[in-house]
Design a protein around this motif. Structure first.
Motif: not given
Length: 113
Positions: A74-82
């Motif tokens: 949930e914190k995000g994965e960089g350049d991976f699409p949200r």
């Protein structure tokens, strides 16, 4: 299996282990969920959670770890699409709900004694 299609053999192996309720597949499934390659992981996460759900209430042991994995994604994965990350988190959270509600306890087997 090579890099590009490694997920197919890994998922296939976990499916075979789960079909026979091999206990060692549960932590392997959770570890793969955490460490999988991001690309295509939104689909694999659905498959991995379905595999884990086959263990019913036995998988409840892994709920705290699954919650940590979902929170980390949930914190995000960089350049991976949200949107793909959100699909992955939803698959994990939906799977957690099923596992928590499960009363089924299939007889487990072990590869090693």
């Amino acid at each position: 299996s090579g890099i590009m299609f490694a997920d197919q053999i890994r998922i296939g192996g976990l499916e075979v282990l789960a079909k026979h309720h091999i206990e060692e597949a549960m932590p392997a499934c959770v570890e793969y969920l955490r460490t999988q390659n991001r690309w295509g992981s939104q689909k694999r996460s659905v498959e991995l959670m379905a595999i884990l759900q086959q263990y019913g209430a036995h998988a409840q042991t892994y709920v705290p770890e699954l919650e940590k994995i979902a929170a980390n994604f949930e914190k995000g994965e960089g350049d991976f699409p949200r949107q793909a990350t959100e699909q992955k988190v939803k698959a994990i959270r939906d799977g957690i709900s099923v596992i928590k509600a499960s009363k089924d306890r299939p007889k487990l087997a072990r590869i090693s004694s």
